[in-house]
Design an enzyme around this catalytic site. Sequence first.
Site, PDB file in Angstrom:
ATOM      1  N   THR A 132       0.831  -1.205   0.000  1.00  0.00           N
ATOM      2  CA  THR A 132       0.000   0.000   0.000  1.00  0.00           C
ATOM      3  C   THR A 132       0.865   1.253   0.000  1.00  0.00           C
ATOM      4  O   THR A 132       0.573   2.220  -0.722  1.00  0.00           O
ATOM      5  CB  THR A 132      -0.939   0.009   1.220  1.00  0.00           C
ATOM      6  OG1 THR A 132      -1.808  -1.121   1.160  1.00  0.00           O
ATOM      7  CG2 THR A 132      -1.783   1.280   1.250  1.00  0.00           C
ATOM      8  N   CYS A 186       1.976  -4.226  13.709  1.00  0.00           N
ATOM      9  CA  CYS A 186       1.865  -4.259  15.160  1.00  0.00           C
ATOM     10  C   CYS A 186       1.422  -5.632  15.655  1.00  0.00           C
ATOM     11  O   CYS A 186       1.848  -6.083  16.720  1.00  0.00           O
ATOM     12  CB  CYS A 186       0.881  -3.195  15.637  1.00  0.00           C
ATOM     13  SG  CYS A 186       1.343  -1.515  15.182  1.00  0.00           S
ATOM     14  N   CYS A 246      10.270   7.242  -9.814  1.00  0.00           N
ATOM     15  CA  CYS A 246      10.455   8.683  -9.986  1.00  0.00           C
ATOM     16  C   CYS A 246      11.575   9.091 -10.935  1.00  0.00           C
ATOM     17  O   CYS A 246      11.778  10.283 -11.178  1.00  0.00           O
ATOM     18  CB  CYS A 246      10.690   9.351  -8.631  1.00  0.00           C
ATOM     19  SG  CYS A 246      12.276   8.947  -7.848  1.00  0.00           S
TER      20      CYS A 246
END
Length: 253
Positions: A132, A186, A246
Amino acid sequence: MLSDQEFLRYQRQIMLPELGENGQRLLLDAKVLIVGCGGLGSAVALQLAGAGIGKLVLCDDDSVELSNLHRQLSYRESDLGQAKTAALAGQIKQLNPSISTRSVNRRMSLDLLKIEISLADLVIDCSDNFPTRQDINRACTASHTPLVSGAAIGWDGQVAYFDGQQNSACYHCLYPFNESNQATKCSEAGVMGPSVNMIGSLQSMLAIRAIAEPTTLTTGELIVFNGREMSHQKFMIEKDESCAVCSEGNNNE
């Protein structure tokens, strides 16, 4: 011009010379996309609502669980089982009814991210997985949208700002992979609640500055926080001229 009510609500931060009334107006007019409404995103959303960010889009597909509550302080036991986006929007409404919120209660695909990011002035990555994060970075780079990225695990955390411009480093320059062998969630590695909220606060600070005074920020600067030692370090992320996202010549559209 600010209304009398706006001036009274935000006067303590308007007093700051770096912000003033013009900066507050910029915050009120801004639209910010928050991806992930867990420990980081829930903290960021309330802090930005308190600061007067006018429009917040909240994206997450999870529901509130009991194990969230030690660090995700925006939620209450009464929210258990409710979609995080809906519960968080409710908290924002109680804190600052003038803030416009929109909830996207689904997992964000790359195509959906491209649409949402094209409509935002700033994106805050509060997600908990590399795929993500990479998709968020790819969409931000393609649309030249500024990105505040954060992560927290164990006692530690990190935050970085990327301006989304062609000549600047991006998140993929720092982490050129989609998966990690280390535990990055977590639920897998554990986390100290105050460390999460520390990183969320740093993300909020960067977000406010990115909107009100973007020229004062250093793009591609990584801040690493060590909660056990109560220390932090700063590193400059070098642009990878062969970056698949990029580097010049790559098609990110």
